[in-house]
Design an enzyme around this catalytic site. Structure first.
Site, PDB file in Angstrom:
ATOM      1  N   HIS A   1     -41.743  69.660   2.538  1.00  0.00           N
ATOM      2  CA  HIS A   1     -41.889  69.092   3.930  1.00  0.00           C
ATOM      3  C   HIS A   1     -40.683  68.422   4.634  1.00  0.00           C
ATOM      4  O   HIS A   1     -40.568  68.324   5.910  1.00  0.00           O
ATOM      5  CB  HIS A   1     -42.981  67.988   3.706  1.00  0.00           C
ATOM      6  CG  HIS A   1     -44.180  68.442   4.375  1.00  0.00           C
ATOM      7  ND1 HIS A   1     -44.971  69.211   4.518  1.00  0.00           N
ATOM      8  CD2 HIS A   1     -44.383  67.801   5.928  1.00  0.00           C
ATOM      9  CE1 HIS A   1     -45.750  69.463   5.306  1.00  0.00           C
ATOM     10  NE2 HIS A   1     -45.518  68.402   6.157  1.00  0.00           N
TER      11      HIS A   1
ATOM     12  N   CYS B   1     -50.038  79.733  10.090  1.00  0.00           N
ATOM     13  CA  CYS B   1     -49.219  78.403  10.593  1.00  0.00           C
ATOM     14  C   CYS B   1     -48.266  78.122   9.448  1.00  0.00           C
ATOM     15  O   CYS B   1     -47.606  76.755   9.437  1.00  0.00           O
ATOM     16  CB  CYS B   1     -49.869  77.319  10.812  1.00  0.00           C
ATOM     17  SG  CYS B   1     -51.113  76.687   9.766  1.00  0.00           S
TER      18      CYS B   1
HETATM   19  C1  PEP Z   1     -49.154  75.441   4.751  1.00  0.00           C
HETATM   20  O1  PEP Z   1     -49.363  74.825   3.655  1.00  0.00           O
HETATM   21  O2  PEP Z   1     -48.809  76.707   5.015  1.00  0.00           O
HETATM   22  C2  PEP Z   1     -49.089  74.570   5.907  1.00  0.00           C
HETATM   23  C3  PEP Z   1     -49.054  74.894   6.906  1.00  0.00           C
HETATM   24  O3  PEP Z   1     -49.289  73.309   5.629  1.00  0.00           O
HETATM   25  P1  PEP Z   1     -48.200  72.109   5.142  1.00  0.00           P
HETATM   26  O4  PEP Z   1     -46.873  72.829   5.168  1.00  0.00           O
HETATM   27  O5  PEP Z   1     -48.468  71.099   6.210  1.00  0.00           O
HETATM   28  O6  PEP Z   1     -48.709  71.721   3.854  1.00  0.00           O
END
Ligand code: PEP
Ligand code: MG
Length: 607
Positions: free
Chosen positions: A219, A537
């Site tokens: 993140h 995403c």
């Molecule tokens: C993912 O896991 O690909 C996603 C878009 O969610 P995050 O990165 O917020 O866990």
């Protein structure tokens, strides 16, 4: 090797000036592209600066009560850190255990607390000023002790300062490391940076970030990319080699930091910065052009949004909406949960900024690496032996339904202001979507009874497909959800059993692994059979080289890091859908990751 900043003394004929240190280049993972030239700002000795604040006599009791609250909170935090020790390697546990015991002791009947309480009453000081001044006095007294064990004394003084910093932070409710004070143009160097820390960085202020730990799709890395801050992670030996004030050059694309750079290295970095600026100007021209393939197929290019500070980047990139609004930012760096009104205002501001464009709001995805301070205190849940497999995302929300109800209510109250969709994180079984929908409809009925204006048709409720279980049960989940968003960051992590934010296994993290691609294909086809909207995403969709494969798999909607939109648009404007479909067929016949990389990277290459 802790190196002093280059000295600039003039020197004489007999004593020539000291030779500048040789340049030192450290390699790591380039997680956010771009160059930076600046001075190292090392956070390990961060000082929390607070103003000297005096109080009136009638405030003394209230200040002592504030101090007591901060002590209780600090004790809970230290106990929580202690509970997590078991998950660390033995040596780390042995080193940290006694330290945490010392902290716990100082939060008991200690000289620090007695002294601080006394200063509040006798010197009429605010609690944070009293704590800071008492800690400095104790640290100075420790350092004045005569004896040989200077290192031991310095350690004890540092422990007192450390616990005082925690108390001050809890008293002033500021993030643990106040990164807002980072000097303009600095290269931030740290052992590790949490997503909550990264969310406090000002993009125009910090030239680059380098850390010893972290992974490309963790993140923190996502946030740094979103903020356009060049970053290198997994730089072993960094904090030992770099000292505050050292000059450095960072190459976030190649993944390196060069300390004491030579004139040639600096010149090359300057060229890189100039090329970057030219490229930005060129890509900005694409802003108003449609995201359309050469054979006329339109692709929706939306942005992921981590923090509202990114909104101008979305506008500049020409994002066609927000495909993933990560609401975790609302819960970071605070001790209390954001209430319904706070959330309403935050969502309203974003929805109104996006105007006609859709905004997909994902409800809170707490857990795993996203260990937020607010929830840490407000939701007293033990982290469990393996947080990534524990109460994360929708699992937590269905256990603590008041969190979900507040968030649904806030979103529903502003839904009429734009084109809103709601997304559920970490779904693994269809029943989770069904349960969430029951709560959603109940909240909507309650709001309508209260006279709130809600859209006639409630915003669609979608599911993230980000675990292998969800991907393989996508046909069943599709019957409960209104749309899918495939989260390849977690899908790759859970499929390959590779922590997305862990440096040591970063070489195994691969969204092009056939297992990940097969799961994606299964989920995409389940959605397309039902003519249900499906997008990706995860970070992989922001890589222009992967776009042909994603289109070939049938995707027509991508939600990516806003800063990646121009490059992805440029790539897809040169693609032909039939070519993409052929590439996808060839890739899906492969079972060897290396072959897949070759096919994907070689796509479009002559010959
Ligand atoms: C993912 O896991 O690909 C996603 C878009 O969610 P995050 O990165 O917020 O866990
Ligand atoms: Mg995810």
């Amino acid at each position: 090797m802790k190196t002093e900043a280059a000295k600039t003394e003039a020197g004489t004929a007999e004593n020539p000036p000291p030779k500048p240190p040789e340049e030192v280049r450290l390699g790591g993972l380039g997680v956010s592209g771009g160059f930076a030239i600046g001075q190292v700002y090392d956070t390990s000795e961060e000082v929390v600066e607070i103003a000297h604040r005096a109080i009136a006599a009638e405030e003394v009791e209230a200040e002592r009560a504030r101090l007591q609250d901060a002590v209780l909170l600090s004790r809970r935090q230290v106990a929580k850190l202690r509970a997590r020790l078991g998950a660390l390697p033995e040596e780390a546990e042995e080193e940290l255990g006694p330290l945490l015991d010392a902290y716990a002791q100082m939060l008991g009947n200690s000289r620090l607390l007695r002294g601080a309480r006394k200063r509040i009453g006798e010197e009429m000081l605010a609690a944070e000023t009293a704590v800071q001044e008492e800690a400095e006095a104790i640290a100075a007294a420790i350092m004045a002790v005569k004896g040989d064990d200077k290192a031991g004394l310095a350690r004890r003084a540092a422990e007192v300062r450390e616990i005082a910093r925690r108390l001050v932070r809890n008293l002033t409710a500021t993030p643990f490391r106040s990164l807002r004070n980072v000097p303009q143009g600095a290269i931030l160097v740290a052992e590790t940076l949490t997503p909550a820390d990264a969310a406090t960085l000002e993009p125009g202020r910090v030239a680059a970030v380098c850390t010893e730990e972290g992974g490309a799709d963790g993140h923190t890395a996502i946030l740094l990319r979103a903020l356009g801050i060049p970053a290198v992670m997994g730089c072993h030996g960094l904090t030992g080699a770099a000292a505050r004030g050292d000059q450095a050059v960072v190459d976030g694309t190649a993944g390196s930091i060069t300390l004491f750079p030579s004139a040639e290295t600096i010149a090359a970095a300057r060229d890189g910065l100039a090329a970057q600026a030219r490229e930005r100007t060129r890509l900005n021209k694409l802003r108003r052009l449609p995201a359309q393939t050469t054979d006329g197929e339109l692709v929706e290019l939306q942005a992921n949004l981590e923090i509202p500070a990114e909104l101008p980047v979305l506008e500049q990139a020409g994002a066609q909406g927000i495909g993933l609004l990560r609401t975790e930012f609302l819960f970071m760096n605070r001790q209390e949960l954001p209430d319904e009104e706070t959330q309403v205002e935050a969502y309203r501001a974003i929805i109104e900024t996006m105007g006609e464009h859709p905004v997909t709001i994902r409800v809170l995805d707490w857990g795993g690496e996203k260990d937020m301070e607010a929830l840490g205190e407000a939701v007293p849940l033990a982290p469990g032996p393996n947080p990534a497999l524990g109460l994360r995302g929708i699992r937590l929300l269905l256990k603590r339904t008041e969190l979900l109800e507040t968030q649904f209510a806030a979103i529903l109250r502003v839904a009429h202001a734009g084109d809103v969709r709601i997304l559920l994180p970490m779904v693994t079984v269809p029943a989770e979507v069904a349960q969430a929908r029951d709560i959603y409809e109940k909240v909507a009925r309650r709001l309508r009874r209260r006279g709130e204006t809600l859209p006639d048709k409630l915003p669609p409720l979608g599911a993230m497909i980000e675990t292998p279980g969800a991907a393989l049960a996508a046909d069943a989940i599709a019957l409960e959800a209104d749309f899918f968003a495939i989260g390849t960051n977690d899908l790759a992590m859970y499929t390959l059993a590779v922590d997305r934010s862990e440096t040591d296994v970063a070489h195994l993290y691969d969204p092009l692994h056939p297992a990940v691609l097969r799961l994606m294909q299964f989920a995409i086809e389940a959605a397309l059979r039902l003519r249900m909207p499906v997008s990706v995403c995860g970070e992989m969709a922001g890589n222009p080289a992967f776009v042909p494969l994603l289109l070939g798999l049938g995707l027509r909607s991508l939600s990516i890091n806003a800063s990646a939109i121009p490059r992805v648009k440029q790539a897809l404007r040169g693609l032909d859908i039939d070519d993409c479909a052929r590439l996808a067929r060839r890739v899906m016949e492969q079972s060897d990751p290396a072959q897949i990389h070759e096919l994907v990277n070689g796509f479009g290459a002559p010959g």
